[in-house]
Design a protein around this motif. Structure first.
Motif, PDB file in Angstrom:
ATOM      1  N   SER A 200       0.770  -1.109  -0.107  1.00 60.51           N
ATOM      2  CA  SER A 200       0.022   0.123  -0.111  1.00 60.51           C
ATOM      3  C   SER A 200       0.752   1.061  -0.042  1.00 60.51           C
ATOM      4  O   SER A 200       2.013   1.065   0.245  1.00 60.51           O
ATOM      5  CB  SER A 200      -0.650  -0.087   1.324  1.00 60.51           C
ATOM      6  OG  SER A 200      -0.065   0.408   2.341  1.00 60.51           O
ATOM      7  N   PRO A 201       0.279   2.513  -0.113  1.00 62.16           N
ATOM      8  CA  PRO A 201       1.341   3.511  -0.036  1.00 62.16           C
ATOM      9  C   PRO A 201       1.795   3.936   1.044  1.00 62.16           C
ATOM     10  O   PRO A 201       2.699   4.770   1.167  1.00 62.16           O
ATOM     11  CB  PRO A 201       0.059   4.715  -0.652  1.00 62.16           C
ATOM     12  CG  PRO A 201      -1.006   4.008  -1.316  1.00 62.16           C
ATOM     13  CD  PRO A 201      -0.968   2.683  -0.606  1.00 62.16           C
ATOM     14  N   HIS A 202       1.325   3.253   2.240  1.00 62.04           N
ATOM     15  CA  HIS A 202       1.833   3.668   3.648  1.00 62.04           C
ATOM     16  C   HIS A 202       3.026   2.668   3.891  1.00 62.04           C
ATOM     17  O   HIS A 202       3.513   2.996   5.091  1.00 62.04           O
ATOM     18  CB  HIS A 202       0.616   3.400   4.650  1.00 62.04           C
ATOM     19  CG  HIS A 202      -0.664   4.174   4.085  1.00 62.04           C
ATOM     20  ND1 HIS A 202      -0.597   5.522   4.305  1.00 62.04           N
ATOM     21  CD2 HIS A 202      -2.102   3.614   3.982  1.00 62.04           C
ATOM     22  CE1 HIS A 202      -1.955   5.874   4.126  1.00 62.04           C
ATOM     23  NE2 HIS A 202      -2.691   4.666   3.744  1.00 62.04           N
ATOM     24  N   LYS A 203       3.409   1.681   3.042  1.00 60.18           N
ATOM     25  CA  LYS A 203       4.338   0.627   3.427  1.00 60.18           C
ATOM     26  C   LYS A 203       5.459   1.096   2.414  1.00 60.18           C
ATOM     27  O   LYS A 203       5.414   1.514   1.490  1.00 60.18           O
ATOM     28  CB  LYS A 203       3.640  -0.648   3.310  1.00 60.18           C
ATOM     29  CG  LYS A 203       2.691  -0.975   4.023  1.00 60.18           C
ATOM     30  CD  LYS A 203       2.170  -2.525   3.972  1.00 60.18           C
ATOM     31  CE  LYS A 203       0.949  -2.491   4.862  1.00 60.18           C
ATOM     32  NZ  LYS A 203       0.300  -3.990   4.651  1.00 60.18           N
ATOM     33  N   ASN A 204       6.668   0.333   2.869  1.00 62.08           N
ATOM     34  CA  ASN A 204       7.894   0.319   2.190  1.00 62.08           C
ATOM     35  C   ASN A 204       7.708  -0.641   1.040  1.00 62.08           C
ATOM     36  O   ASN A 204       7.039  -1.764   1.146  1.00 62.08           O
ATOM     37  CB  ASN A 204       9.144  -0.153   3.201  1.00 62.08           C
ATOM     38  CG  ASN A 204       9.508   0.995   3.838  1.00 62.08           C
ATOM     39  OD1 ASN A 204       9.129   2.394   3.702  1.00 62.08           O
ATOM     40  ND2 ASN A 204       9.956   0.852   5.038  1.00 62.08           N
ATOM     41  N   SER A 205       8.585  -0.633  -0.052  1.00 60.65           N
ATOM     42  CA  SER A 205       8.624  -1.592  -1.056  1.00 60.65           C
ATOM     43  C   SER A 205       8.734  -2.966  -0.251  1.00 60.65           C
ATOM     44  O   SER A 205       9.925  -3.070   0.325  1.00 60.65           O
ATOM     45  CB  SER A 205       9.382  -1.444  -2.076  1.00 60.65           C
ATOM     46  OG  SER A 205       9.495  -2.319  -3.185  1.00 60.65           O
ATOM     47  N   SER A 206       7.979  -3.987  -0.760  1.00 58.42           N
ATOM     48  CA  SER A 206       8.497  -5.595  -0.235  1.00 58.42           C
ATOM     49  C   SER A 206       9.101  -6.231  -1.183  1.00 58.42           C
ATOM     50  O   SER A 206       9.695  -7.234  -0.894  1.00 58.42           O
ATOM     51  CB  SER A 206       7.081  -5.874   0.186  1.00 58.42           C
ATOM     52  OG  SER A 206       6.122  -6.073  -0.806  1.00 58.42           O
ATOM     53  N   LEU A 207       8.781  -6.072  -2.506  1.00 60.00           N
ATOM     54  CA  LEU A 207       9.222  -7.120  -3.548  1.00 60.00           C
ATOM     55  C   LEU A 207       9.776  -5.849  -4.663  1.00 60.00           C
ATOM     56  O   LEU A 207       9.234  -4.890  -5.067  1.00 60.00           O
ATOM     57  CB  LEU A 207       8.080  -7.832  -3.995  1.00 60.00           C
ATOM     58  CG  LEU A 207       7.585  -8.956  -3.093  1.00 60.00           C
ATOM     59  CD1 LEU A 207       6.332  -9.623  -3.937  1.00 60.00           C
ATOM     60  CD2 LEU A 207       8.629  -9.910  -2.910  1.00 60.00           C
TER      61      LEU A 207
END
Length: 248
Positions: A200-207
């Protein structure tokens, strides 16, 4: 009951392609990352494709639906998973387009038997051994952790079977990006396109989705961020497009 479907397995429809895949609740099942990778890839109709660690064959099925390449080979080290993938291919009547092989793609004799390819794709295990807890002899562990092959071995195998200027596509954890780029370059796989995935826009990139060219010139394009959900937690328009069969 259809003889291609074994006890305990379920048949899942791959919308909107009219294809089906066999999965078992007790083994590894494909996730959103496989769907993202298939839609991120670029394959031409005349090309031959190799999927390293095909699991139950999700990437060959999706790539066939999206691009209709000349032929796809999926190789899988777990015989039971390879068997399930073979039966999924047969259920869809795609034996002429897709071949599933049970074997260890880190062994050069096996790779030499496979020949050369225009495109190699891989959704690899993300976790390093010793980082996370699991029983190491389970299908879940083999899919999640670098037990049978680490990223370096995957890159070596990809480079070995790729034709000059052939393309390699993969997805991996963003927090390992510096290691990934170093390993790719060590194996003559020049990163050309990156796209970061965010829950989501609230999170850091995961992949991160990565496209490389074997022997390509330096120069990489970083595409716009890919958000799975919006600020309200709803599926984004980009993901809706993907679920409807659109490319990234």
């Amino acid at each position: 009951m259809n003889t291609l479907i074994h006890s305990g397995e379920r048949l899942d429809e791959l919308n909107p392609y009219g294809l089906f895949i066999l999965q078992h609740p007790d083994t590894f099942r494909f996730g959103t990352d496989s769907v993202l990778l298939a839609h991120f890839a670029r394959v031409r109709k005349q090309q031959r494709v190799l999927d390293l660690g095909t699991g139950t064959g999700i990437l060959p099925l999706l790539l066939t639906a999206l691009f209709h390449p000349k032929h796809i080979t999926g190789i899988e080290i777990q015989p039971n998973m390879a068997d399930m993938a073979q039966r999924s291919v047969a259920y869809n009547g795609l034996q002429d387009q897709i071949q599933i092989i049970a074997g260890d793609y880190t062994k050069f004799p096996t790779l030499n038997d496979l020949g050369q390819y225009d495109v190699v794709i891989c959704n690899p295990p993300y976790g390093k051994l010793g980082h996370g807890e699991c029983s190491l002899d389970t299908p879940h562990a083999l899919a999640r952790f670098e037990i049978c092959a680490d990223f370096s071995e995957i890159c070596q195998s990809a480079s070995h079977v790729l034709m000059s200027m052939g393309r390699f596509f993969c997805i991996h954890q963003t927090n390992r990006l510096s290691e990934l780029l170093t390993t790719l370059l060590e194996n003559q796989l020049q990163p050309k396109r990156l796209r970061f995935v965010y829950g989501s826009p609230h999170k850091n990139s995961s992949l991160v989705l990565i496209e490389c060219i074997k022997g390509g010139k330096p120069g990489v394009k970083v595409e716009g961020p890919l958000f799975l959900t919006d600020q309200e937690g709803k599926t984004t328009l980009t993901m809706e497009k993907i679920y409807q069969g659109g490319l990234l």
